[in-house]
Scaffold this active site. Sequence first.
Site, PDB file in Angstrom:
ATOM      1  N   SER A  13     -21.925 -22.416  -5.041  1.00 20.37           N
ATOM      2  CA  SER A  13     -21.405 -21.706  -3.879  1.00 20.37           C
ATOM      3  C   SER A  13     -20.825 -22.724  -2.907  1.00 20.37           C
ATOM      4  O   SER A  13     -21.559 -23.578  -2.385  1.00 20.37           O
ATOM      5  CB  SER A  13     -22.525 -20.926  -3.189  1.00 20.37           C
ATOM      6  N   HIS A  38     -18.328 -19.895  -6.717  1.00 22.69           N
ATOM      7  CA  HIS A  38     -18.718 -18.737  -5.900  1.00 22.69           C
ATOM      8  C   HIS A  38     -18.214 -18.927  -4.469  1.00 22.69           C
ATOM      9  O   HIS A  38     -18.441 -19.967  -3.847  1.00 22.69           O
ATOM     10  CB  HIS A  38     -20.246 -18.643  -5.924  1.00 22.69           C
ATOM     11  N   ASP A  40     -18.227 -17.307  -0.686  1.00 25.08           N
ATOM     12  CA  ASP A  40     -18.924 -16.376   0.206  1.00 25.08           C
ATOM     13  C   ASP A  40     -18.061 -16.017   1.401  1.00 25.08           C
ATOM     14  O   ASP A  40     -17.798 -16.849   2.269  1.00 25.08           O
ATOM     15  CB  ASP A  40     -20.223 -17.030   0.710  1.00 25.08           C
ATOM     16  N   MET A  42     -17.716 -13.928   4.734  1.00 27.50           N
ATOM     17  CA  MET A  42     -18.565 -13.255   5.744  1.00 27.50           C
ATOM     18  C   MET A  42     -17.734 -12.951   6.982  1.00 27.50           C
ATOM     19  O   MET A  42     -16.899 -13.763   7.383  1.00 27.50           O
ATOM     20  CB  MET A  42     -19.736 -14.154   6.132  1.00 27.50           C
ATOM     21  N   HIS A  71     -17.565 -13.150  -3.296  1.00 23.24           N
ATOM     22  CA  HIS A  71     -18.663 -12.313  -2.806  1.00 23.24           C
ATOM     23  C   HIS A  71     -18.306 -11.844  -1.405  1.00 23.24           C
ATOM     24  O   HIS A  71     -18.339 -12.635  -0.455  1.00 23.24           O
ATOM     25  CB  HIS A  71     -19.949 -13.165  -2.823  1.00 23.24           C
ATOM     26  N   MET A  73     -19.035 -10.189   1.852  1.00 26.43           N
ATOM     27  CA  MET A  73     -20.076  -9.696   2.775  1.00 26.43           C
ATOM     28  C   MET A  73     -19.361  -9.230   4.033  1.00 26.43           C
ATOM     29  O   MET A  73     -19.482  -9.820   5.111  1.00 26.43           O
ATOM     30  CB  MET A  73     -21.079 -10.819   3.074  1.00 26.43           C
ATOM     31  N   MET A 142     -29.068 -10.189  -4.579  1.00 25.68           N
ATOM     32  CA  MET A 142     -29.389 -11.086  -3.468  1.00 25.68           C
ATOM     33  C   MET A 142     -30.885 -11.414  -3.517  1.00 25.68           C
ATOM     34  O   MET A 142     -31.722 -10.516  -3.443  1.00 25.68           O
ATOM     35  CB  MET A 142     -29.034 -10.441  -2.127  1.00 25.68           C
ATOM     36  N   GLY A 147     -26.056 -13.995   4.416  1.00 21.41           N
ATOM     37  CA  GLY A 147     -25.562 -14.469   5.704  1.00 21.41           C
ATOM     38  C   GLY A 147     -25.565 -15.981   5.857  1.00 21.41           C
ATOM     39  O   GLY A 147     -24.729 -16.516   6.579  1.00 21.41           O
ATOM     40  N   GLY A 150     -29.149 -22.020   2.315  1.00 27.48           N
ATOM     41  CA  GLY A 150     -30.362 -22.773   2.609  1.00 27.48           C
ATOM     42  C   GLY A 150     -31.592 -21.950   2.937  1.00 27.48           C
ATOM     43  O   GLY A 150     -32.547 -22.465   3.520  1.00 27.48           O
ATOM     44  N   ASP A 180     -28.472 -14.791  -6.308  1.00 22.41           N
ATOM     45  CA  ASP A 180     -27.785 -15.496  -5.223  1.00 22.41           C
ATOM     46  C   ASP A 180     -28.719 -15.683  -4.028  1.00 22.41           C
ATOM     47  O   ASP A 180     -29.086 -14.713  -3.362  1.00 22.41           O
ATOM     48  CB  ASP A 180     -26.550 -14.675  -4.820  1.00 22.41           C
ATOM     49  N   GLY A 181     -29.068 -16.942  -3.790  1.00 20.57           N
ATOM     50  CA  GLY A 181     -29.851 -17.282  -2.604  1.00 20.57           C
ATOM     51  C   GLY A 181     -31.170 -17.957  -2.945  1.00 20.57           C
ATOM     52  O   GLY A 181     -31.970 -17.408  -3.700  1.00 20.57           O
ATOM     53  N   GLY A 202     -25.947 -22.932  -3.716  1.00 21.47           N
ATOM     54  CA  GLY A 202     -25.196 -23.706  -2.739  1.00 21.47           C
ATOM     55  C   GLY A 202     -25.900 -25.004  -2.413  1.00 21.47           C
ATOM     56  O   GLY A 202     -25.512 -26.085  -2.874  1.00 21.47           O
TER      57      GLY A 202
HETATM   58  C1  DX5 Z   1     -25.865 -16.138   1.129  1.00 18.64           C
HETATM   59  C2  DX5 Z   1     -24.746 -16.401   0.145  1.00 18.64           C
HETATM   60  C3  DX5 Z   1     -25.083 -17.380  -0.914  1.00 18.64           C
HETATM   61  C4  DX5 Z   1     -25.367 -18.768  -0.404  1.00 18.64           C
HETATM   62  C5  DX5 Z   1     -26.502 -19.290  -1.214  1.00 18.64           C
HETATM   63  O1  DX5 Z   1     -25.516 -15.073   1.942  1.00 18.64           O
HETATM   64  O2  DX5 Z   1     -24.367 -15.194  -0.499  1.00 18.64           O
HETATM   65  O3  DX5 Z   1     -24.093 -17.417  -1.936  1.00 18.64           O
HETATM   66  O4  DX5 Z   1     -24.295 -19.656  -0.517  1.00 18.64           O
HETATM   67  O5  DX5 Z   1     -26.889 -20.492  -0.662  1.00 18.64           O
HETATM   68  P1  DX5 Z   1     -28.217 -21.256  -1.106  1.00 18.64           P
HETATM   69  O6  DX5 Z   1     -28.070 -21.568  -2.579  1.00 18.64           O
HETATM   70  O7  DX5 Z   1     -28.180 -22.461  -0.242  1.00 18.64           O
HETATM   71  O8  DX5 Z   1     -29.355 -20.335  -0.839  1.00 18.64           O
HETATM   72 ZN    ZN Z   2     -22.975 -15.339  -2.241  1.00 17.38          ZN
END
Ligand code: DX5
Ligand code: ZN
Length: 225
Positions: A13, A38, A40, A42, A71, A73, A142, A147, A150, A180-181, A202
């Site tokens: 990500s 990936h 993200d 937002m 993705h 959001m 998820m 959002g 980390g 994811d996450g 990520g």
């Molecule tokens: C969160 C995102 C993820 C995010 C994951 O809302 O959808 O894709 O980048 O990050 P890590 O792997 O750091 O949890």
């Molecule tokens: Zn994501």
Amino acid sequence: MVKVPHVVRIAPSILSADFTRLGEQVREAEAAGADWIHVDVMDGRFVPNITMGPLVVKAVRRVTRLPLDVHLMIVEPERHLQAFADAGADHISVHGEISPNLHRTLQTIGELGCRVGVAINPHTPVSSISEVVHLLDVILVMTVNPGFGGQTFLPETLPKIRQLRTMAENSGRNIDIAVDGGIYAETAPSAVSAGANVLVAGSAIFSEQHSVQEGIDALRRSLGN
Ligand code: DX5
Ligand code: ZN
């Protein structure tokens, strides 16, 4: 060590990448054996944070041949599908929680030539997508509240991953179950054992503590491959 039931794909990500050298980071991920990239998106409404849009997808498209897994959001995702498809998205996932006409939105994604994805939040039950499974290519589970990067993996999502794997198998379709996450070497094995075959990560991959290659290798090693 976990027994891996299927080929596991890694989807870095870019949310955690160093944006001052985004192209380089994406190239490093591809060279290190990433399978998807990936992205993200937002909007500060569906989720508190604001990140990137079609312009960034277009820029990333120029530096990699890997599938771009977008993705969304965002509220009213149907207004922006064409722009993301034109920018070079290969997969587009929308949140069922925000799409009153989810069926139509998913149909549109398919008509734009993209793989069709739905993302579901930790509180969202499997039954919420049971009537659209025949349209899906990707289910993005998820494993944190969306959002931010980390965050800590939520283990209560594991039974849902199992249910979604069963649903995907029963559909007779080739549906990817992506998590994811909070995916790190410590959490990836349990997600994969539950039925995930794509790991979105990520912070575990883009970090000042190690190279992209080391991050991807650590995830693969945790699965015994
Ligand atoms: C969160 C995102 C993820 C995010 C994951 O809302 O959808 O894709 O980048 O990050 P890590 O792997 O750091 O949890
Ligand atoms: Zn994501």
